[in-house]
Design a protein around this motif. Structure first.
Motif, PDB file in Angstrom:
ATOM      1  N   LEU A  29       0.836  -1.205   0.000  1.00 13.24           N
ATOM      2  CA  LEU A  29       0.000   0.000   0.000  1.00 13.24           C
ATOM      3  C   LEU A  29       0.869   1.254   0.000  1.00 13.24           C
ATOM      4  O   LEU A  29       0.603   2.206  -0.744  1.00 13.24           O
ATOM      5  N   THR A  30       1.923   1.265   0.801  1.00 14.57           N
ATOM      6  CA  THR A  30       2.838   2.407   0.839  1.00 14.57           C
ATOM      7  C   THR A  30       3.525   2.578  -0.505  1.00 14.57           C
ATOM      8  O   THR A  30       3.658   3.711  -0.999  1.00 14.57           O
ATOM      9  N   LEU A  31       3.933   1.481  -1.117  1.00 19.16           N
ATOM     10  CA  LEU A  31       4.586   1.554  -2.422  1.00 19.16           C
ATOM     11  C   LEU A  31       3.638   2.112  -3.484  1.00 19.16           C
ATOM     12  O   LEU A  31       4.030   2.967  -4.284  1.00 19.16           O
ATOM     13  N   VAL A  32       2.396   1.660  -3.496  1.00 26.89           N
ATOM     14  CA  VAL A  32       1.414   2.187  -4.462  1.00 26.89           C
ATOM     15  C   VAL A  32       1.227   3.687  -4.244  1.00 26.89           C
ATOM     16  O   VAL A  32       1.189   4.467  -5.204  1.00 26.89           O
ATOM     17  N   PHE A  33       1.136   4.105  -2.989  1.00 20.37           N
ATOM     18  CA  PHE A  33       1.007   5.530  -2.688  1.00 20.37           C
ATOM     19  C   PHE A  33       2.215   6.308  -3.225  1.00 20.37           C
ATOM     20  O   PHE A  33       2.062   7.362  -3.845  1.00 20.37           O
ATOM     21  N   LEU A  35       4.241   5.453  -5.679  1.00 20.92           N
ATOM     22  CA  LEU A  35       4.210   5.451  -7.146  1.00 20.92           C
ATOM     23  C   LEU A  35       3.200   6.466  -7.675  1.00 20.92           C
ATOM     24  O   LEU A  35       3.473   7.173  -8.658  1.00 20.92           O
ATOM     25  N   LEU A  36       2.041   6.557  -7.034  1.00 20.79           N
ATOM     26  CA  LEU A  36       1.057   7.563  -7.445  1.00 20.79           C
ATOM     27  C   LEU A  36       1.583   8.978  -7.206  1.00 20.79           C
ATOM     28  O   LEU A  36       1.385   9.872  -8.044  1.00 20.79           O
ATOM     29  N   LEU A  37       2.262   9.170  -6.096  1.00 21.89           N
ATOM     30  CA  LEU A  37       2.883  10.464  -5.817  1.00 21.89           C
ATOM     31  C   LEU A  37       3.943  10.775  -6.879  1.00 21.89           C
ATOM     32  O   LEU A  37       4.038  11.916  -7.360  1.00 21.89           O
ATOM     33  N   GLY A  38       4.705   9.776  -7.269  1.00 25.70           N
ATOM     34  CA  GLY A  38       5.702   9.942  -8.321  1.00 25.70           C
ATOM     35  C   GLY A  38       5.075  10.345  -9.643  1.00 25.70           C
ATOM     36  O   GLY A  38       5.587  11.226 -10.349  1.00 25.70           O
ATOM     37  N   LEU A  39       3.959   9.709  -9.985  1.00 21.62           N
ATOM     38  CA  LEU A  39       3.253  10.095 -11.220  1.00 21.62           C
ATOM     39  C   LEU A  39       2.774  11.538 -11.160  1.00 21.62           C
ATOM     40  O   LEU A  39       2.871  12.279 -12.145  1.00 21.62           O
ATOM     41  N   PHE A  40       2.274  11.954 -10.006  1.00 20.11           N
ATOM     42  CA  PHE A  40       1.820  13.330  -9.818  1.00 20.11           C
ATOM     43  C   PHE A  40       2.990  14.305  -9.996  1.00 20.11           C
ATOM     44  O   PHE A  40       2.867  15.325 -10.677  1.00 20.11           O
ATOM     45  N   ILE A  41       4.144  13.973  -9.398  1.00 19.69           N
ATOM     46  CA  ILE A  41       5.329  14.831  -9.530  1.00 19.69           C
ATOM     47  C   ILE A  41       5.810  14.856 -10.971  1.00 19.69           C
ATOM     48  O   ILE A  41       6.162  15.917 -11.507  1.00 19.69           O
ATOM     49  N   ASP A  42       5.821  13.712 -11.638  1.00 19.54           N
ATOM     50  CA  ASP A  42       6.216  13.662 -13.050  1.00 19.54           C
ATOM     51  C   ASP A  42       5.320  14.550 -13.896  1.00 19.54           C
ATOM     52  O   ASP A  42       5.801  15.291 -14.760  1.00 19.54           O
ATOM     53  N   GLU A  43       4.023  14.492 -13.647  1.00 19.23           N
ATOM     54  CA  GLU A  43       3.065  15.324 -14.397  1.00 19.23           C
ATOM     55  C   GLU A  43       3.353  16.804 -14.142  1.00 19.23           C
ATOM     56  O   GLU A  43       3.343  17.612 -15.069  1.00 19.23           O
ATOM     57  N   ALA A  44       3.643  17.149 -12.887  1.00 22.26           N
ATOM     58  CA  ALA A  44       3.940  18.549 -12.548  1.00 22.26           C
ATOM     59  C   ALA A  44       5.238  19.019 -13.195  1.00 22.26           C
ATOM     60  O   ALA A  44       5.382  20.207 -13.504  1.00 22.26           O
ATOM     61  N   GLY A  51       3.052   9.492 -21.415  1.00 19.62           N
ATOM     62  CA  GLY A  51       4.280   9.673 -22.179  1.00 19.62           C
ATOM     63  C   GLY A  51       5.237   8.515 -22.004  1.00 19.62           C
ATOM     64  O   GLY A  51       5.025   7.624 -21.167  1.00 19.62           O
ATOM     65  N   PRO A  52       6.317   8.514 -22.786  1.00 21.08           N
ATOM     66  CA  PRO A  52       7.257   7.404 -22.722  1.00 21.08           C
ATOM     67  C   PRO A  52       8.151   7.400 -21.480  1.00 21.08           C
ATOM     68  O   PRO A  52       8.728   6.376 -21.145  1.00 21.08           O
ATOM     69  N   VAL A  53       8.262   8.522 -20.782  1.00 19.71           N
ATOM     70  CA  VAL A  53       9.191   8.619 -19.658  1.00 19.71           C
ATOM     71  C   VAL A  53       8.509   9.270 -18.459  1.00 19.71           C
ATOM     72  O   VAL A  53       7.860  10.303 -18.591  1.00 19.71           O
ATOM     73  N   GLN A  54       8.656   8.655 -17.303  1.00 19.53           N
ATOM     74  CA  GLN A  54       8.264   9.230 -16.023  1.00 19.53           C
ATOM     75  C   GLN A  54       9.457   9.025 -15.098  1.00 19.53           C
ATOM     76  O   GLN A  54       9.538   8.003 -14.409  1.00 19.53           O
ATOM     77  N   PRO A  55      10.401   9.969 -15.049  1.00 15.93           N
ATOM     78  CA  PRO A  55      11.651   9.733 -14.317  1.00 15.93           C
ATOM     79  C   PRO A  55      11.484   9.524 -12.811  1.00 15.93           C
ATOM     80  O   PRO A  55      12.140   8.649 -12.237  1.00 15.93           O
ATOM     81  N   VAL A  56      10.626  10.277 -12.159  1.00 19.62           N
ATOM     82  CA  VAL A  56      10.457  10.133 -10.710  1.00 19.62           C
ATOM     83  C   VAL A  56       9.822   8.779 -10.396  1.00 19.62           C
ATOM     84  O   VAL A  56      10.286   8.038  -9.524  1.00 19.62           O
ATOM     85  N   THR A  57       8.774   8.431 -11.125  1.00 19.87           N
ATOM     86  CA  THR A  57       8.109   7.150 -10.917  1.00 19.87           C
ATOM     87  C   THR A  57       9.062   5.999 -11.220  1.00 19.87           C
ATOM     88  O   THR A  57       9.095   5.003 -10.480  1.00 19.87           O
ATOM     89  N   GLY A  58       9.831   6.131 -12.277  1.00 20.10           N
ATOM     90  CA  GLY A  58      10.807   5.100 -12.623  1.00 20.10           C
ATOM     91  C   GLY A  58      11.863   4.913 -11.544  1.00 20.10           C
ATOM     92  O   GLY A  58      12.246   3.794 -11.222  1.00 20.10           O
ATOM     93  N   LEU A  59      12.307   6.015 -10.952  1.00 16.62           N
ATOM     94  CA  LEU A  59      13.288   5.934  -9.877  1.00 16.62           C
ATOM     95  C   LEU A  59      12.685   5.260  -8.643  1.00 16.62           C
ATOM     96  O   LEU A  59      13.336   4.420  -8.012  1.00 16.62           O
ATOM     97  N   ILE A  60      11.453   5.614  -8.304  1.00 14.96           N
ATOM     98  CA  ILE A  60      10.775   4.972  -7.163  1.00 14.96           C
ATOM     99  C   ILE A  60      10.649   3.470  -7.412  1.00 14.96           C
ATOM    100  O   ILE A  60      10.930   2.654  -6.538  1.00 14.96           O
ATOM    101  N   TRP A  61      10.250   3.109  -8.609  1.00 19.53           N
ATOM    102  CA  TRP A  61      10.111   1.687  -8.956  1.00 19.53           C
ATOM    103  C   TRP A  61      11.451   0.967  -8.854  1.00 19.53           C
ATOM    104  O   TRP A  61      11.541  -0.130  -8.293  1.00 19.53           O
ATOM    105  N   LEU A  62      12.507   1.584  -9.379  1.00 20.39           N
ATOM    106  CA  LEU A  62      13.828   0.971  -9.374  1.00 20.39           C
ATOM    107  C   LEU A  62      14.351   0.775  -7.944  1.00 20.39           C
ATOM    108  O   LEU A  62      14.885  -0.287  -7.607  1.00 20.39           O
ATOM    109  N   VAL A  63      14.171   1.783  -7.096  1.00 20.15           N
ATOM    110  CA  VAL A  63      14.631   1.692  -5.708  1.00 20.15           C
ATOM    111  C   VAL A  63      13.899   0.573  -4.959  1.00 20.15           C
ATOM    112  O   VAL A  63      14.465  -0.077  -4.086  1.00 20.15           O
TER     113      VAL A  63
END
Length: 170
Positions: A29-33, A35-44, A51-63
Motif C-alpha cells: 500500500l505504501t509503495l502504491v502511494f 508510485l502515485l505520488l511519483g506520477l503526480f510529480i512527473d506530471e507537474a 508519455g514514454p518517460v516518467q523519471p520520478v516514478t521510474g526511480l521509485i520503482w527501481l529503488v
C-alpha cells in the motif's frame, strides 16, 4: 504502516524467512502511494502520464525492485511456498494466482522456511500471539512440520501434535 514499510526496506536483500500478511500489504500500500505520488510529480514536471518517460516514478520503482521481490518471497514462504512462485507474474493470469497467494493466511506453525513471524502491536512490541516458546518445543515443532511437508502427517494429525506440544486442548 510506515513501520512495515521501513522494516521491509531494511530487509531489502533478505530472501529467507517469513513475513506476515499485514506487513506485506502495508508495504505494498505504501509503495502504491509512493508510485502515485511519483506520477503526480512527473506530471507537474511536464512528463505526461501517458508519455514514454516518467523519471520520478521510474526511480521509485527501481529503488523498490529488490525490496519488493524480497518481501514477496518471504510472504510466499509464510504460506509454505518457494519464492520462485513469483515467476507466475510473467504468465497470463499468473498475477491473479499470486494475489490469492499473498492474501492467503499464514501457516500456523513453523515451516521449512522458519518460525512464525512475530506480529507486533501498534506500540511496536510483540503481541501476545508471539509468546516465547522453549527451544526444545520449537525443535519438536520443526520436526512435525517437516513430517507434514513430506506427507507423512496429514493436517489433522499435525494440528493435534502441535496442540499437544504447545499445551493446548485439541
Amino acid at each position: 504502516m510506515l513501520r512495515s514499510y521501513s522494516k521491509a526496506l531494511k530487509k531489502y536483500a533478505v530472501f529467507q524467512g517469513r513475513t506476515t500478511r499485514a506487513e506485506y500489504w502495508w508495504f505494498m500500500l505504501t509503495l502504491v502511494f509512493l508510485l502515485l505520488l511519483g506520477l503526480f510529480i512527473d506530471e507537474a514536471l511536464g512528463y505526461p502520464i501517458d508519455g514514454p518517460v516518467q523519471p520520478v516514478t521510474g526511480l521509485i520503482w527501481l529503488v523498490h525492485l529488490f525490496p519488493t521481490l524480497a518481501i514477496q518471497a518471504r510472504r510466499l514462504h509464510d504460506i509454505g511456498r518457494t519464492g520462485w512462485w513469483q515467476l507466475l507474474a510473467v504468465v497470463p493470469l499468473g498475477l491473479i494466482v499470486l494475489i490469492i497467494f499473498y492474501a492467503t493466511a499464514s501457516e500456523s506453525g513453523p515451516n521449512i522456511y522458519g518460525q512464525v513471524p512475530a506480529e507486533t502491536s501498534s506500540a511496536g512490541r510483540p503481541s501476545h500471539s508471539a509468546a516465547q516458546i522453549a527451544p526444545e518445543v520449537v525443535d519438536q515443532l520443526e520436526k512435525i512440520a517437516a513430517l507434514k511437508a513430506s506427507g507423512v502427517l496429514d493436517q489433522e494429525e499435525f494440528q493435534r501434535l502441535k496442540s499437544t506440544l504447545l499445551g493446548q486442548k485439541s
